[in-house]
Design a protein around this motif. Structure first.
Motif, mmCIF file in Angstrom:
data_model
loop_
_atom_site.group_PDB
_atom_site.id
_atom_site.type_symbol
_atom_site.label_atom_id
_atom_site.label_comp_id
_atom_site.label_asym_id
_atom_site.label_seq_id
_atom_site.Cartn_x
_atom_site.Cartn_y
_atom_site.Cartn_z
ATOM 1 N N GLU A 37 -17.825 37.386 4.363
ATOM 2 C CA GLU A 37 -17.490 38.746 3.978
ATOM 3 C C GLU A 37 -18.016 39.809 4.980
ATOM 4 O O GLU A 37 -17.713 40.981 5.471
ATOM 5 N N ALA A 38 -19.523 39.703 5.192
ATOM 6 C CA ALA A 38 -20.184 40.486 6.015
ATOM 7 C C ALA A 38 -19.537 40.659 7.648
ATOM 8 O O ALA A 38 -19.370 41.350 8.331
ATOM 9 N N ALA A 39 -19.398 39.239 7.889
ATOM 10 C CA ALA A 39 -18.538 38.997 9.116
ATOM 11 C C ALA A 39 -17.418 39.711 9.146
ATOM 12 O O ALA A 39 -16.987 40.396 10.280
ATOM 13 N N ILE A 40 -16.206 39.965 8.148
ATOM 14 C CA ILE A 40 -15.452 40.562 8.289
ATOM 15 C C ILE A 40 -15.520 42.029 8.544
ATOM 16 O O ILE A 40 -14.880 42.775 9.111
ATOM 17 N N CYS A 41 -16.539 42.539 7.723
ATOM 18 C CA CYS A 41 -16.906 43.954 7.860
ATOM 19 C C CYS A 41 -17.288 44.376 9.324
ATOM 20 O O CYS A 41 -16.764 45.341 9.780
ATOM 21 N N PHE A 42 -18.061 43.466 9.882
ATOM 22 C CA PHE A 42 -18.495 43.732 11.390
ATOM 23 C C PHE A 42 -17.400 43.674 12.327
ATOM 24 O O PHE A 42 -17.053 44.381 13.289
ATOM 25 N N LYS A 43 -16.331 42.944 11.935
ATOM 26 C CA LYS A 43 -15.269 42.684 12.697
ATOM 27 C C LYS A 43 -14.226 43.938 12.619
ATOM 28 O O LYS A 43 -13.882 44.419 13.585
ATOM 29 N N LEU A 44 -14.276 44.575 11.369
ATOM 30 C CA LEU A 44 -13.669 45.753 11.147
ATOM 31 C C LEU A 44 -14.086 47.001 11.834
ATOM 32 O O LEU A 44 -13.380 47.831 12.473
ATOM 33 N N LEU A 45 -15.478 46.826 11.971
ATOM 34 C CA LEU A 45 -16.201 48.178 12.630
ATOM 35 C C LEU A 45 -16.299 47.793 14.006
ATOM 36 O O LEU A 45 -15.809 48.862 14.828
ATOM 37 N N GLU A 46 -16.145 46.772 14.414
ATOM 38 C CA GLU A 46 -15.966 46.426 16.087
ATOM 39 C C GLU A 46 -14.365 46.930 16.385
ATOM 40 O O GLU A 46 -14.139 47.570 17.525
ATOM 41 N N MET A 47 -13.483 46.507 15.546
ATOM 42 C CA MET A 47 -12.067 47.047 15.845
ATOM 43 C C MET A 47 -12.204 48.599 15.942
ATOM 44 O O MET A 47 -11.546 49.392 16.817
ATOM 45 N N GLN A 48 -12.972 49.230 14.953
ATOM 46 C CA GLN A 48 -12.853 50.857 15.063
ATOM 47 C C GLN A 48 -13.731 51.338 16.437
ATOM 48 O O GLN A 48 -13.072 52.347 16.803
#
Length: 505
Positions: free
Chosen positions: A414-425
């Protein structure tokens, strides 16, 4: 007292490949590997050790120009200098520390909005993130809060002003053509200065339209002097620069404090004009003090002089504001305004390029809101704080970030998904770097780079959602016609130069 402040805007667009994080070979920068490296050797390094020579050509003194000018560095550029050329980086940081001692506690360096996004064209949340990331990046490098902030292309509108006031920015720098009306504080009547009629020899307060009594100070640099420095032969020798500055002084007001402020691309000194870092060094440390000119920075000037006037800036078309490099407001970054045109080429591609990126940004916001809200207490607060991870990507910092921003204890997945979302942003904001629209052709190196960032953002989003997003983006981008026969439109440019697809097949 005649005060002189020269501001250098030192900036290069992000050049790193979004997949590798490295800058690829750029043949146009020969004999160097890339443009960062070439301009470093022609400008950034020489300005940290500018040579003053005598009539025989002997070096009699070396001057760190950063100790004597107001300046900002783009975050991507400064990070690159720190990584590749730490000695010069240390000289830049030390120059700011020395300037604090010289200028009564006010440093020469100021922050810049994070990735040179045209602020009036950004949505509200992007405006906030650009400012907060820029301020955090500045503090990371210089170890203090920034008093001012550089607005990319000095582009500004009233919404941008409100964001800056909310973030407690003390001052910004603008072109005199961006002022609309002025009045002395307390007066009822406003004076029209829309046709370059503003006096740039002191600062102005620009008040919030929302918060009573809240304001930001604006310095309008001297247009004729700044343009002469950038485009004429003023930097051929220090005496020319001295004479140009004295020409801007109002002789009938010599008994009052006057500020002659100059603002230009920092690359003028050494890159655009070879060896002119020497001209600057001799003027700052020799001719200026010999002729009773006081070298100041903007923060020091504000402390020593009360701002007696108020200003209203131009609203621009559709209240999108104005800039220093486009007489049409901010059309250069959204339409075929003619600025930067080469020959009979057109720039009609600019509008569909922005429209395609706006569509993509809004689609990625939907994904960020939908997926991010499952894990993050406040998705926009989390994005604003993500700069801590960008600057110091360690497990401790990442764990602290998750603890502070998550709605619950997250699994590693779940933390990995958060960081992917933030990298996307992050890549979504990088794709708005202004250089992508600045020149005449959509297949230029600057536009390819912002399309690479768009592609990386799409890739992350499709990995998270399993949805097809690229197709919708390319549908709009295909309306952006190239000036070159070998590229039909923006879609062909994207597929050929970003995705490495042979579209002829």
């Amino acid at each position: 007292m005649i005060n002189v402040c020269i501001h250098g805007h030192f900036y290069q667009p992000p050049r790193e490949n979004p997949w590798s994080g490295e800058i690829e070979l750029q043949p146009g920068a020969k004999p160097y590997h890339d443009w960062n490296e070439r301009i470093y050797h022609e400008c950034y390094k020489p300005n940290s050790e500018a040579e003053i020579v005598n009539d025989k050509g002997d070096i009699v003194k070396r001057v760190n120009n950063y100790e004597h000018i107001n300046f900002n560095f783009g975050p991507a550029l400064l990070a690159w200098i720190k990584r590749k050329h730490p000695d010069t980086y240390n000289k830049i940081i030390e120059a700011d520390k020395q300037s604090i001692k010289t200028h009564n506690g006010h440093g020469n360096a100021i922050a810049m909005c994070y990735n040179h996004m045209i602020m009036p064209l950004a949505n509200y949340n992007d405006k906030i993130t650009q400012v907060r990331w820029g301020l955090a990046d500045f503090k990371y490098h210089f170890g203090r809060d920034s008093e001012g902030i550089w607005l990319p292309e000095t582009a500004c509108n009233h919404e941008t002003i409100e964001v800056l006031i909310n973030e407690r920015i003390r001052y910004i720098i603008m072109d005199s053509s961006q002022a609309d009306k002025i009045r002395k504080s307390g007066a009822e009547q406003w004076q029209d200065v829309a046709k370059n009629g503003i006096d740039p020899r002191h600062s102005y307060k620009c008040y919030s339209k929302i918060k009573n009594h809240s304001f930001i100070n604006i310095f309008f640099y001297d247009g004729p002097v700044s343009k002469a420095v950038a485009f004429d032969d003023v930097l051929m020798n220090s005496a020319n620069l001295l004479n140009k500055i004295f020409h801007a002084v109002k002789k009938e007001e010599l008994s009052t404090e006057q500020l002659i402020s100059v603002a230009t691309d920092g690359e003028t000194f050494g890159h655009h004009k070879k060896f002119t870092e020497r001209t600057l060094a001799y003027f700052l440390t020799g001719l200026a003090p010999e002729n009773n000119l006081k070298i100041v920075n903007f923060g020091e000037y504000l402390e020593m002089n009360n701002t007696e006037y108020e200003v209203m800036i131009k609203e621009g078309t559709n209240v999108e504001g104005t800039s220093w490099s486009c007489p049409h407001g901010v059309e250069r970054w959204k339409d075929d305004c003619g600025c930067g045109r080469t020959g009979d080429w057109n720039q009609k591609w600019r509008k569909p390029l922005r429209e395609s990126l706006d569509w993509l940004r809004d689609r990625l916001i939907e994904i960020y809101q939908e997926k991010g809200s499952l894990y993050l207490k406040d998705i926009w607060k989390a994005r604003n704080e993500y700069i801590k991870v960008i600057l110091n990507n360690t497990n401790d910092i990442k764990n602290e970030f998750i603890i502070n921003n998550s709605v619950k204890k997250l699994s590693d997945a779940e933390a990995a998904i958060c960081f992917k979302l933030l990298e996307m942003q992050k890549f979504t904001m990088l794709m708005y770097t202004s250089c992508g629209w600045f020149f005449s052709e959509i297949s230029g190196i600057e536009t390819i780079k912002i399309l690479e960032y768009a592609s990386r953002a799409i890739e992350i989003a499709e990995e998270i959602t399993k949805d097809s997003i690229e197709e919708g983006f390319l549908k709009i981008l295909s309306k952006a016609n190239s000036n070159l026969d070998r590229y039909k439109n923006g879609k062909d440019v994207y597929l050929t130069l970003v995705k490495n697809v042979n579209v002829s097949t």
